[in-house]
Write an enzyme that holds these catalytic residues in place. Structure first.
Site, PDB file in Angstrom:
ATOM      1  N   TYR A   1     -14.632  -0.635   9.801  1.00 14.69           N
ATOM      2  CA  TYR A   1     -13.435  -0.929   9.020  1.00 14.69           C
ATOM      3  C   TYR A   1     -13.240  -2.432   8.876  1.00 14.69           C
ATOM      4  O   TYR A   1     -12.850  -2.932   7.808  1.00 14.69           O
ATOM      5  CB  TYR A   1     -12.196  -0.311   9.666  1.00 14.69           C
ATOM      6  CG  TYR A   1     -10.917  -0.698   8.967  1.00 14.69           C
ATOM      7  CD1 TYR A   1     -10.543  -0.111   7.764  1.00 14.69           C
ATOM      8  CD2 TYR A   1     -10.097  -1.688   9.502  1.00 14.69           C
ATOM      9  CE1 TYR A   1      -9.388  -0.492   7.104  1.00 14.69           C
ATOM     10  CE2 TYR A   1      -8.933  -2.073   8.842  1.00 14.69           C
ATOM     11  CZ  TYR A   1      -8.587  -1.472   7.651  1.00 14.69           C
ATOM     12  OH  TYR A   1      -7.435  -1.867   6.996  1.00 14.69           O
TER      13      TYR A   1
ATOM     14  N   HIS B   1      -9.096 -10.087  -1.855  1.00 14.62           N
ATOM     15  CA  HIS B   1      -8.830  -9.104  -0.792  1.00 14.62           C
ATOM     16  C   HIS B   1     -10.030  -8.972   0.147  1.00 14.62           C
ATOM     17  O   HIS B   1     -10.336  -7.882   0.641  1.00 14.62           O
ATOM     18  CB  HIS B   1      -8.493  -7.738  -1.400  1.00 14.62           C
ATOM     19  CG  HIS B   1      -7.487  -6.947  -0.620  1.00 14.62           C
ATOM     20  ND1 HIS B   1      -6.198  -6.777  -1.039  1.00 14.62           N
ATOM     21  CD2 HIS B   1      -7.572  -6.285   0.556  1.00 14.62           C
ATOM     22  CE1 HIS B   1      -5.538  -6.033  -0.175  1.00 14.62           C
ATOM     23  NE2 HIS B   1      -6.359  -5.722   0.814  1.00 14.62           N
TER      24      HIS B   1
ATOM     25  N   PRO C   1      -2.995 -11.813   6.154  1.00 18.28           N
ATOM     26  CA  PRO C   1      -2.513 -10.472   6.498  1.00 18.28           C
ATOM     27  C   PRO C   1      -3.674  -9.509   6.716  1.00 18.28           C
ATOM     28  O   PRO C   1      -4.595  -9.449   5.909  1.00 18.28           O
ATOM     29  CB  PRO C   1      -1.678 -10.069   5.274  1.00 18.28           C
ATOM     30  CG  PRO C   1      -2.202 -10.909   4.149  1.00 18.28           C
ATOM     31  CD  PRO C   1      -2.635 -12.192   4.782  1.00 18.28           C
TER      32      PRO C   1
ATOM     33  N   GLY D   1     -13.807 -14.810   2.471  1.00 23.62           N
ATOM     34  CA  GLY D   1     -15.111 -15.409   2.705  1.00 23.62           C
ATOM     35  C   GLY D   1     -15.118 -16.608   3.620  1.00 23.62           C
ATOM     36  O   GLY D   1     -16.194 -17.112   3.959  1.00 23.62           O
TER      37      GLY D   1
ATOM     38  N   ARG E   1     -12.652  -6.314  -0.722  1.00 24.01           N
ATOM     39  CA  ARG E   1     -12.438  -4.922  -0.319  1.00 24.01           C
ATOM     40  C   ARG E   1     -11.858  -4.075  -1.451  1.00 24.01           C
ATOM     41  O   ARG E   1     -11.619  -2.876  -1.262  1.00 24.01           O
ATOM     42  CB  ARG E   1     -11.502  -4.874   0.897  1.00 24.01           C
ATOM     43  CG  ARG E   1     -12.127  -5.468   2.135  1.00 24.01           C
ATOM     44  CD  ARG E   1     -11.119  -5.725   3.237  1.00 24.01           C
ATOM     45  NE  ARG E   1     -10.631  -4.526   3.874  1.00 24.01           N
ATOM     46  CZ  ARG E   1     -11.238  -3.887   4.877  1.00 24.01           C
ATOM     47  NH1 ARG E   1     -12.398  -4.339   5.340  1.00 24.01           N
ATOM     48  NH2 ARG E   1     -10.710  -2.830   5.436  1.00 24.01           N
TER      49      ARG E   1
ATOM     50  N   SER F   1       1.004  -8.087   7.735  1.00 25.71           N
ATOM     51  CA  SER F   1       0.739  -7.108   6.686  1.00 25.71           C
ATOM     52  C   SER F   1       1.782  -5.989   6.691  1.00 25.71           C
ATOM     53  O   SER F   1       2.275  -5.589   7.756  1.00 25.71           O
ATOM     54  CB  SER F   1      -0.650  -6.505   6.881  1.00 25.71           C
ATOM     55  OG  SER F   1      -0.861  -5.401   6.016  1.00 25.71           O
TER      56      SER F   1
ATOM     57  N   GLN G   1       3.651 -10.060   4.226  1.00 25.88           N
ATOM     58  CA  GLN G   1       2.899  -9.642   3.041  1.00 25.88           C
ATOM     59  C   GLN G   1       3.398  -8.274   2.591  1.00 25.88           C
ATOM     60  O   GLN G   1       3.499  -7.347   3.380  1.00 25.88           O
ATOM     61  CB  GLN G   1       1.402  -9.586   3.365  1.00 25.88           C
ATOM     62  CG  GLN G   1       0.535  -9.030   2.247  1.00 25.88           C
ATOM     63  CD  GLN G   1       0.322  -7.528   2.372  1.00 25.88           C
ATOM     64  OE1 GLN G   1       0.384  -6.965   3.460  1.00 25.88           O
ATOM     65  NE2 GLN G   1       0.095  -6.870   1.247  1.00 25.88           N
TER      66      GLN G   1
ATOM     67  N   ARG H   1     -10.940 -11.901   8.770  1.00 24.20           N
ATOM     68  CA  ARG H   1     -11.990 -11.345   9.628  1.00 24.20           C
ATOM     69  C   ARG H   1     -12.330 -12.272  10.791  1.00 24.20           C
ATOM     70  O   ARG H   1     -12.555 -11.826  11.921  1.00 24.20           O
ATOM     71  CB  ARG H   1     -13.248 -11.060   8.806  1.00 24.20           C
ATOM     72  CG  ARG H   1     -13.135  -9.864   7.864  1.00 24.20           C
ATOM     73  CD  ARG H   1     -14.471  -9.592   7.188  1.00 24.20           C
ATOM     74  NE  ARG H   1     -14.431  -8.433   6.315  1.00 24.20           N
ATOM     75  CZ  ARG H   1     -14.198  -8.485   5.005  1.00 24.20           C
ATOM     76  NH1 ARG H   1     -13.941  -9.662   4.429  1.00 24.20           N
ATOM     77  NH2 ARG H   1     -14.187  -7.386   4.273  1.00 24.20           N
TER      78      ARG H   1
END
Length: 392
Positions: A33, A284, A86, A316, A287, A115, A136, A338
């Site tokens: 995920y 996003h 978020p 990125g 995604r 988020s 967010q 990430r």
């Protein structure tokens, strides 16, 4: 850079090593995920590849300097030009992750964006950050939910609302379908076995409980309680976002309004027309649209707007060098998702502090190499001969 040397674990001094450690510590369904993009991950790789074309010219014959990383945004001085993006379902990836990251952001004076589909409530995060967190928003399908969320945000004294516009439909993510991702997570034999193989994650999850949509659980009824994640998002949290609906939110919200997901000039112009205080150039994290462009080249495309509205960027970005490159191309601010989750999954409670120290150390090192005393100086160091010719 010296002052950061003893403040982070040098065994985990890059995004790659943090990601490798995260994979070792969390279940397969959580890791997939976290890392996946949309469909075939084409956009995911395109986002990263763009940074390979940023080149800066060093300057060495000069006096030593101590770079100033501080950045003014929306009337507040932050300690660095980056914040925490978020991230939905953080608790699925590491228990208590929203609190870990929010606490670190407050300690180090950088923005934390909570988020709508976080695993921690907006009220709790407001307490942790003493009212400095951002929120967010996905536009709810029910007007009553929107009204109540705005009321809760006002009561909790939030000052920044970030509206995500790039979810007219939920992204098709094959690994999530394969893993049967739902909230709370499905306890099937496959997922239970994956959890057993990661005892640290499992014990921490037992301590904090299975993750839930804590901002939305008061709006969940018997009809949508057991929906798959995709179904829940489509039926509850992602209402239409045309200009009129955005204007309605603008009229309701009296504080700073930021539009996230801008990737075209018409949308940027509409955001300015709407009266937005800033935008985040974002896809996003790749995604949502696998065939979308990378975010970094948009800074070149929108260079004529940099004096009209603050342009932040996400998607990125994995290092302080990436932040330097984005700031050199005109980004007012950078947000990472990430990268922060890799650090928390790898280092648990220490992950938030580690990530911030590491990014500051990397950014400081680049600025010292190229002779940039301030973030604004980075714009003079970027070699645009490559970046101006293509979309990277």
């Amino acid at each position: 850079m010296t002052k950061y040397n003893n403040l982070f674990n040098r065994h985990f001094a890059s995004s790659k090593t943090l990601r490798k450690r995260a994979k070792q510590k969390i279940p397969k369904f959580s890791y997939e995920y976290l890392i996946e993009g949309c469909m075939d991950d084409i956009g995911l790789h395109r986002n990263r590849r763009a940074f390979n074309f940023v080149k800066m010219t060093p300057e060495y014959i000069r006096p030593n300097l101590t770079p100033d990383l501080s950045c003014q945004l929306f009337g507040k001085l932050y300690s660095a030009p980056f914040g925490i993006a978020p991230i939905g379902l953080q608790g699925l990836m590491w228990p208590n992750a929203p609190v870990i990251l929010a606490r670190a952001a407050y300690k180090h004076n950088i923005p934390f964006i909570l988020s709508t589909v976080s695993s921690e409530s907006l009220e709790k995060i407001a307490q942790v950050t003493q009212g400095t967190a951002w929120y967010q928003l996905y536009n709810p399908t029910e007007p009553a939910i929107l009204s109540d969320l705005i009321s809760r945000l006002t009561t909790a004294q939030y000052q920044h609302l970030v509206i995500t516009i790039d979810v007219p439909t939920f992204g098709l993510r094959p690994r999530d379908f394969h893993n049967g991702l739902a909230m709370p997570p499905k306890l099937n034999i496959k997922n239970i076995w994956q959890a057993i193989l990661k005892p640290h994650w499992s014990l921490s999850t037992l301590r904090y409980g299975l993750p839930k949509f804590k901002n939305l659980e008061c709006y969940i009824n018997n009809d949508n309680k057991k929906l798959e994640l995709t179904e829940f998002m489509n039926t509850t949290t992602m209402g239409p976002l045309d200009f009129d609906s955005l204007k309605h939110i603008r009229d309701l919200w009296p504080h700073k309004l930021i539009i996230k997901g801008v990737m075209s000039e018409p949308d940027l112009q509409r955001a300015i027309q709407l009266g937005a205080d800033g935008v985040i150039l974002s896809n996003h994290g790749a995604r949502q649209l696998d065939l979308g462009g990378a975010t970094l080249p948009m800074l070149n495309h929108f260079s004529g707007y940099q004096n009209k509205i603050p342009l932040a960027i996400d998607s990125g970005i994995r290092s302080g060098a990436d932040i330097a490159g984005a700031c050199g191309l005109g980004a007012k601010f950078c947000f990472l998702g990430r990268f922060f989750m890799y650090s928390v999954c790898a280092l648990a409670e220490k992950g938030g502090d580690h990530a911030i120290y590491l990014l500051k150390a990397q950014l400081t090192q680049v600025m010292q190499q190229v002779g940039a005393g301030t973030l604004k100086d980075l714009c003079e160091k970027v070699d645009l001969t490559l970046t101006e010719k293509s979309d990277f």
